[in-house]
Design an enzyme around this catalytic site. Structure first.
Site, mmCIF file in Angstrom:
data_model
loop_
_atom_site.group_PDB
_atom_site.id
_atom_site.type_symbol
_atom_site.label_atom_id
_atom_site.label_comp_id
_atom_site.label_asym_id
_atom_site.label_seq_id
_atom_site.Cartn_x
_atom_site.Cartn_y
_atom_site.Cartn_z
ATOM 1 N N ASP A 130 0.840 -1.199 0.000
ATOM 2 C CA ASP A 130 0.000 0.000 0.000
ATOM 3 C C ASP A 130 0.876 1.250 0.000
ATOM 4 O O ASP A 130 1.690 1.439 0.907
ATOM 5 C CB ASP A 130 -0.930 -0.018 1.224
ATOM 6 C CG ASP A 130 -2.012 1.059 1.124
ATOM 7 O OD1 ASP A 130 -2.297 1.509 0.002
ATOM 8 O OD2 ASP A 130 -2.557 1.443 2.174
ATOM 9 N N HIS A 137 -3.285 13.935 1.412
ATOM 10 C CA HIS A 137 -3.459 12.963 2.505
ATOM 11 C C HIS A 137 -2.207 12.925 3.382
ATOM 12 O O HIS A 137 -2.312 12.920 4.610
ATOM 13 C CB HIS A 137 -3.755 11.583 1.916
ATOM 14 C CG HIS A 137 -3.847 10.491 2.940
ATOM 15 N ND1 HIS A 137 -4.863 10.412 3.869
ATOM 16 C CD2 HIS A 137 -3.038 9.425 3.185
ATOM 17 C CE1 HIS A 137 -4.677 9.345 4.638
ATOM 18 N NE2 HIS A 137 -3.580 8.725 4.253
ATOM 19 N N GLU A 203 -10.548 4.065 3.974
ATOM 20 C CA GLU A 203 -9.627 4.852 3.154
ATOM 21 C C GLU A 203 -9.991 4.644 1.694
ATOM 22 O O GLU A 203 -9.974 3.509 1.204
ATOM 23 C CB GLU A 203 -8.166 4.442 3.383
ATOM 24 C CG GLU A 203 -7.606 4.997 4.682
ATOM 25 C CD GLU A 203 -6.100 4.809 4.851
ATOM 26 O OE1 GLU A 203 -5.475 5.613 5.551
ATOM 27 O OE2 GLU A 203 -5.552 3.850 4.266
ATOM 28 N N GLU A 205 -9.272 4.333 -1.827
ATOM 29 C CA GLU A 205 -8.078 4.049 -2.627
ATOM 30 C C GLU A 205 -8.479 3.357 -3.922
ATOM 31 O O GLU A 205 -9.584 2.842 -4.059
ATOM 32 C CB GLU A 205 -7.116 3.104 -1.870
ATOM 33 C CG GLU A 205 -6.635 3.663 -0.548
ATOM 34 C CD GLU A 205 -5.353 2.996 -0.044
ATOM 35 O OE1 GLU A 205 -4.555 2.493 -0.867
ATOM 36 O OE2 GLU A 205 -5.164 2.998 1.182
ATOM 37 N N ASP A 237 -9.091 0.507 2.173
ATOM 38 C CA ASP A 237 -8.100 0.082 3.166
ATOM 39 C C ASP A 237 -8.640 0.469 4.549
ATOM 40 O O ASP A 237 -8.269 1.491 5.114
ATOM 41 C CB ASP A 237 -6.761 0.784 2.875
ATOM 42 C CG ASP A 237 -5.695 0.442 3.897
ATOM 43 O OD1 ASP A 237 -5.812 -0.599 4.563
ATOM 44 O OD2 ASP A 237 -4.745 1.240 4.038
ATOM 45 N N ARG A 241 -7.838 3.853 13.486
ATOM 46 C CA ARG A 241 -6.905 4.957 13.731
ATOM 47 C C ARG A 241 -6.300 4.932 15.125
ATOM 48 O O ARG A 241 -5.161 5.375 15.313
ATOM 49 C CB ARG A 241 -7.606 6.300 13.509
ATOM 50 C CG ARG A 241 -8.168 6.490 12.121
ATOM 51 C CD ARG A 241 -7.097 6.315 11.071
ATOM 52 N NE ARG A 241 -7.606 6.563 9.718
ATOM 53 C CZ ARG A 241 -6.880 6.412 8.633
ATOM 54 N NH1 ARG A 241 -5.630 5.985 8.714
ATOM 55 N NH2 ARG A 241 -7.400 6.646 7.448
ATOM 56 N N GLN A 244 -3.666 2.161 15.043
ATOM 57 C CA GLN A 244 -2.577 2.638 14.168
ATOM 58 C C GLN A 244 -1.695 3.671 14.870
ATOM 59 O O GLN A 244 -0.456 3.574 14.829
ATOM 60 C CB GLN A 244 -3.205 3.259 12.906
ATOM 61 C CG GLN A 244 -2.199 3.812 11.907
ATOM 62 C CD GLN A 244 -2.894 4.501 10.714
ATOM 63 O OE1 GLN A 244 -4.112 4.434 10.552
ATOM 64 N NE2 GLN A 244 -2.108 5.151 9.877
ATOM 65 N N LYS A 257 -4.407 -2.026 10.271
ATOM 66 C CA LYS A 257 -4.772 -2.133 8.855
ATOM 67 C C LYS A 257 -5.096 -3.560 8.418
ATOM 68 O O LYS A 257 -5.820 -3.766 7.451
ATOM 69 C CB LYS A 257 -3.593 -1.667 7.986
ATOM 70 C CG LYS A 257 -3.135 -0.244 8.231
ATOM 71 C CD LYS A 257 -3.961 0.723 7.445
ATOM 72 C CE LYS A 257 -3.352 2.120 7.482
ATOM 73 N NZ LYS A 257 -4.178 3.053 6.706
ATOM 74 N N THR A 261 -9.345 -5.567 4.015
ATOM 75 C CA THR A 261 -9.189 -4.638 2.891
ATOM 76 C C THR A 261 -10.168 -5.111 1.832
ATOM 77 O O THR A 261 -10.202 -6.313 1.525
ATOM 78 C CB THR A 261 -7.749 -4.690 2.339
ATOM 79 O OG1 THR A 261 -6.835 -4.411 3.405
ATOM 80 C CG2 THR A 261 -7.531 -3.689 1.218
ATOM 81 N N GLU A 368 -9.417 12.544 8.094
ATOM 82 C CA GLU A 368 -9.255 13.890 7.543
ATOM 83 C C GLU A 368 -10.577 14.668 7.547
ATOM 84 O O GLU A 368 -10.599 15.848 7.871
ATOM 85 C CB GLU A 368 -8.729 13.809 6.103
ATOM 86 C CG GLU A 368 -7.318 13.275 5.981
ATOM 87 C CD GLU A 368 -6.940 13.035 4.524
ATOM 88 O OE1 GLU A 368 -7.065 11.886 4.069
ATOM 89 O OE2 GLU A 368 -6.543 13.991 3.837
HETATM 90 O O1 LIG Z 1 0.773 9.320 8.036
HETATM 91 C C1 LIG Z 1 0.754 8.193 8.554
HETATM 92 O O2 LIG Z 1 1.381 7.925 9.566
HETATM 93 C C2 LIG Z 1 -0.038 7.087 7.962
HETATM 94 C C3 LIG Z 1 -1.102 7.258 7.205
HETATM 95 C C4 LIG Z 1 -1.790 6.060 6.677
HETATM 96 O O3 LIG Z 1 -2.904 5.763 7.052
HETATM 97 C C5 LIG Z 1 -0.964 5.147 5.818
HETATM 98 C C6 LIG Z 1 -1.640 4.526 4.673
HETATM 99 O O4 LIG Z 1 -2.392 3.554 4.764
HETATM 100 C C7 LIG Z 1 -1.272 5.045 3.333
HETATM 101 C C8 LIG Z 1 -2.362 5.721 2.569
HETATM 102 O O5 LIG Z 1 -3.480 5.200 2.518
HETATM 103 O O6 LIG Z 1 -2.109 6.756 1.926
HETATM 104 CA CA LIG Z 2 -3.934 3.074 2.979
HETATM 105 MG MG LIG Z 3 -6.556 -2.509 5.272
#
Ligand SMILES: O=C(O)/C=C/C(=O)CC(=O)CC(=O)O
Ligand SMILES: [Ca+2]
Ligand SMILES: [Mg+2]
Length: 419
Positions: A130, A137, A203, A205, A237, A241, A244, A257, A261, A368
Site C-alpha cells: 500500500d 493525505h 480509506e 483508494e 483500506d 486509527r 494505528q 490495517k 481490505t 481527515e
Molecule cells: O501518516 C501516517 O502515519 C499514515 C497514514 C496512513 O494511514 C498510511 C496509509 O495507509 C497510506 C495511505 O493510505 O495513503
Molecule cells: Ca492506505
Molecule cells: Mg486494510
C-alpha cells in the site's frame, strides 16, 4: 460511429462495450468460479467463449487461461494477450457481429444476468503493498500524527512511500468487516486501552493489479512499467486509527490495517482507461533518473464515498475525489517497488494510498474529514466522527466519455460489532 453492442446498455451503465472489465464469478451457488467480463446488466462467461473456440488469435487460441478459478494465468501472459482478448470480445459483442448475436444457444449459455451471479476476488493475491501517494493525505495525516512543523518528511518528495500490507485479509466487495480489537494510547499513567477500536475508518483508494511481473534481481524500467499493469480496482483500506496511532512507531502500519481490505470485483483494464489518461502533476523536486518518466500519466476517474447507517433507507455522500489527484503515478510506484531487485508476481496488488484532493470535501477518509474526530460529519439527520456498527460504506468510481461511462461499479462493506 461509436462502438455499440447488440446488448442494450444504458448511458449511465458503468459497463458498456468500451469498458469490458474482467472478474471472476459463479453463475449458480454450486458452480465452479470462472472468468467473465461485464457488459451492461450481463456477465459474459469467458470459459464458455473459450470452450467454443472463439478466442482464435495467436496468443489465446488453445490457452486454458479462461478455464481457471482466478485471472492470474491470463495476467501472466502480458499485454499482447490482454489486447487480443479485448479486441476479440469487443468484436464478439458488437452490434454488427453475428457470431454470438445470432446464436441463441450460445447466448443462453454464455450471458448471465449480473443480478444472479456471485462475484469473487478476481485474483489470487500473493503480495499486497500500500502506497501513500496523495500529497494532500500525507500532509493532513502528518499534521495530525506528527505536528505541522514536520507534516511531510523530505523523503516523501523523492520516493513513493509504502508499507507491505496483508493479502490474507483482502476480501471482495459485499463482505462484512468485523470491528477489530486492539491496543490504543494509554491516557495518563494508566495501561494502554484494550478493546474494540473506537476510531474505525475507511480509506478511499484504488489499486493496480500486476501482470507478468519481473524476475528477482531484475528491476522494471519506469518507461516499461505500464506493460506490467493489467488494470485498476477500487479499494477500501479499512483503518483503525486508534490502533494505528499507538502501534506504528517505528515500523509503520500493522494491526490497525491488517484486519480487512475490500476490493471491487471488476478489474478495469488500462486499455479501457486510456481515453481518460491525463497529465500527472508536475513533480518538484525532479525525481531521480530511475523515477523520471518520458510520459507521466494519471487517469481522470471520479470517485465517491457514501455511508449508509444501519436501518436507514438512504445513503449519504461523504466525499468526492478523483484518481488524478495522486502525486506519484502507478508506473513510478511499480518501478520503485522493483528498483532494489524485488520481484513482483502476477496478481500482486499495489494500493495507491488514500486519494485525497486539495479541498476538504475531497478528503479520502474520516480521519481527515472530521479532523481526527474534532468535528462531526452530518449524514441525513445523524452524525459521525468515525464508523459505527451497522454502517455500510460504499465506494464508486467512473470515467465519463462522450455518451458513455467506463466505471468500476461499487466497492462496499458493512461494519459488524466486535465479537
Ligand atoms: O501518516 C501516517 O502515519 C499514515 C497514514 C496512513 O494511514 C498510511 C496509509 O495507509 C497510506 C495511505 O493510505 O495513503
Ligand atoms: Ca492506505
Ligand atoms: Mg486494510
Amino acid at each position: 460511429m461509436a462502438l455499440k453492442s447488440f446488448i442494450e446498455v444504458g448511458p449511465d451503465s458503468h459497463f458498456p462495450i468500451q469498458n469490458l472489465p474482467f472478474g471472476i464469478f459463479k453463475p449458480e451457488p454450486t458452480s465452479p468460479p470462472r472468468p467473465g467480463v461485464a457488459i451492461g446488466d450481463y456477465v459474459l462467461d469467458l470459459s464458455t467463449i473459450s470452450v467454443s473456440g472463439l478466442f482464435d488469435g495467436p496468443f489465446l487460441s488453445g490457452s486454458d487461461c479462461f478455464l481457471q478459478p482466478n485471472l492470474n494465468k491470463f495476467l501472466a501472459l502480458g499485454r499482447p494477450a490482454w489486447k487480443e482478448a479485448r479486441a476479440t470480445l469487443q468484436n464478439l459483442l458488437s452490434a454488427d457481429e453475428a457470431k454470438l448475436r445470432d446464436n441463441p444457444s450460445l447466448r443462453e449459455k454464455s450471458l448471465v444476468p449480473m443480478s444472479k451471479v456471485e462475484m469473487l476476488l478476481p485474483i489470487a493475491i500473493g503480495d499486497y503493498t500500500d502506497f501513500f501517494s496523495s500529497m494532500h493525505h500525507a500532509r493532513n495525516c502528518g499534521i495530525m500524527f506528527r505536528g505541522p512543523e514536520n507534516a511531510i518528511n523530505p523523503n516523501w518528495f523523492q520516493l513513493p512511500i509504502a508499507y507491505h500490507g496483508r493479502s490474507s485479509s483482502i476480501v471482495v466487495s459485499g463482505t462484512d468487516i468485523i470491528r477489530p480489537r486492539g491496543q490504543g494510547h494509554p491516557s495518563g499513567n494508566s495501561p494502554p486501552y484494550f478493546g474494540p477500536s473506537r476510531k474505525l475508518d475507511f480509506e478511499l483508494e484504488m489499486a493496480a493489479v500486476v501482470g507478468p511481473g519481473n524476475e528477482l534481481g531484475k528491476p522494471v524500467d519506469v518507461n516499461e512499467a505500464g506493460d506490467h499493469i493489467f488494470g485498476l480496482v477500487l479499494m477500501n483500506d479499512w483503518s483503525a486509527r486508534d490502533i494505528q496511532a499507538w502501534e506504528y512507531v517505528p515500523l509503520g502500519p500493522f494491526l490497525g490495517k491488517s484486519f480487512g481490505t475490500t476490493l471491487s470485483p471488476w478489474i478495469v483494464t488500462l486499455d479501457a482507461l486510456e481515453p481518460f489518461a491525463c497529465d500527472a502533476p508536475k513533480q518538484d523536486p525532479q525525481p531521480l533518473p530511475y523515477l523520471a518518466e518520458k510520459i507521466s500519466k494519471n487517469y481522470d476517474i471520479s470517485l465517491e464515498v457514501q455511508i449508509k447507517p444501519a436501518g436507514q433507507e438512504d445513503s449519504c455522500v461523504v466525499t468526492r475525489s478523483n484518481f488524478n489527484h495522486l502525486y506519484w503515478t502507478v508506473t513510478q510506484q511499480l518501478a520503485h517497488h522493483t528498483i532494489n531487485g524485488c520481484n513482483l508476481r502476477p496478481g500482486d496488488l499495489l494500493g495507491s494510498g488514500t486519494i485525497s484532493g486539495p479541498e476538504p470535501e475531497s478528503y479520502g477518509c474520516l480521519l481527515e474529514l472530521t479532523w481526527n474526530g474534532q468535528k462531526s460529519l452530518s449524514l441525513n439527520g445523524t452524525t459521525r466522527k468515525f464508523l459505527e456498527d451497522g454502517d455500510e460504506v460504499v465506494f464508486s468510481g467512473c470515467s465519463k466519455g462522450d455518451g458513455y461511462k467506463v466505471g468500476f461499479g461499487t466497492c462496499s462493506g458493512k461494519i459488524l460489532p466486535s465479537p
